[in-house]
Design an enzyme around this catalytic site. Sequence first.
Site, mmCIF file in Angstrom:
data_model
loop_
_atom_site.group_PDB
_atom_site.id
_atom_site.type_symbol
_atom_site.label_atom_id
_atom_site.label_comp_id
_atom_site.label_asym_id
_atom_site.label_seq_id
_atom_site.Cartn_x
_atom_site.Cartn_y
_atom_site.Cartn_z
ATOM 1 N N CYS A 1 -0.764 9.830 -11.172
ATOM 2 C CA CYS A 1 0.299 9.280 -10.313
ATOM 3 C C CYS A 1 1.594 10.069 -10.485
ATOM 4 O O CYS A 1 2.312 10.308 -9.516
ATOM 5 C CB CYS A 1 0.521 7.804 -10.599
ATOM 6 N N ASN B 1 -3.238 -1.712 -7.064
ATOM 7 C CA ASN B 1 -4.415 -0.970 -7.513
ATOM 8 C C ASN B 1 -5.655 -1.518 -6.819
ATOM 9 O O ASN B 1 -5.799 -2.726 -6.588
ATOM 10 C CB ASN B 1 -4.552 -0.973 -9.042
ATOM 11 N N GLU C 1 0.526 3.030 -7.405
ATOM 12 C CA GLU C 1 1.540 4.018 -7.006
ATOM 13 C C GLU C 1 0.989 4.949 -5.935
ATOM 14 O O GLU C 1 1.663 5.272 -4.951
ATOM 15 C CB GLU C 1 1.972 4.868 -8.206
ATOM 16 N N CYS D 1 -4.803 3.912 -8.188
ATOM 17 C CA CYS D 1 -3.655 3.193 -8.735
ATOM 18 C C CYS D 1 -2.698 2.729 -7.632
ATOM 19 O O CYS D 1 -2.628 3.325 -6.547
ATOM 20 C CB CYS D 1 -2.862 4.092 -9.674
ATOM 21 N N CYS E 1 0.472 6.534 -14.540
ATOM 22 C CA CYS E 1 -0.479 7.401 -15.244
ATOM 23 C C CYS E 1 -0.218 8.859 -14.850
ATOM 24 O O CYS E 1 0.584 9.154 -13.951
ATOM 25 C CB CYS E 1 -1.917 7.000 -14.908
ATOM 26 N N GLU F 1 -9.615 -1.234 -7.308
ATOM 27 C CA GLU F 1 -10.692 -0.786 -8.187
ATOM 28 C C GLU F 1 -12.017 -0.730 -7.443
ATOM 29 O O GLU F 1 -12.148 -1.229 -6.317
ATOM 30 C CB GLU F 1 -10.782 -1.730 -9.402
#
Length: 130
Positions: free
Chosen positions: A90, A43, A56, A54, A87, A45
């Site tokens: 994703c 991830n 993935e 994210c 999520c 940010e």
Amino acid sequence: MSENETLISAARQARENAHAPYSNFRVGAALRATSGRIFGGCNVENATYGLTVCAERVAILKAISEGERGFNAISVVTDTDTLTPPCGACRQLIWEFCGDVPVILANLKGKTETIWMKDLFPKPFDSSNL
Ligand code: THU
């Protein structure tokens, strides 16, 4: 090492590169292409929060941008007792590029669980709806 263990290990390694100073929630992912290549992602940010990507999706976009098509598994690793499923955003991307693949969740203590995308994302919107 089994194929699943190799994928989990790649996700664990990718997690080391997580840029997560805001949530401190570090995630690693690894995607296995049918070619045999494995793509890791973490991830990433951002101070605006909303631009966070994210693990993935990072792994998927790396693979696609390298010309890979066709994948047979994805792994997600976090340091939590309750394993972390992808999520919603994703799931949409995993479905687009991987379809009904096994999603291998794992934590740093060696707990693992495999869930198929069809179960995680039972009513997808995809190209068949267009
Ligand atoms: N995150 C992922 O990278 N993958 C998931 O499947 C769940 C959430 C990240 C996004 C954000 O950096 C942090 O975890 C907290 O939501």
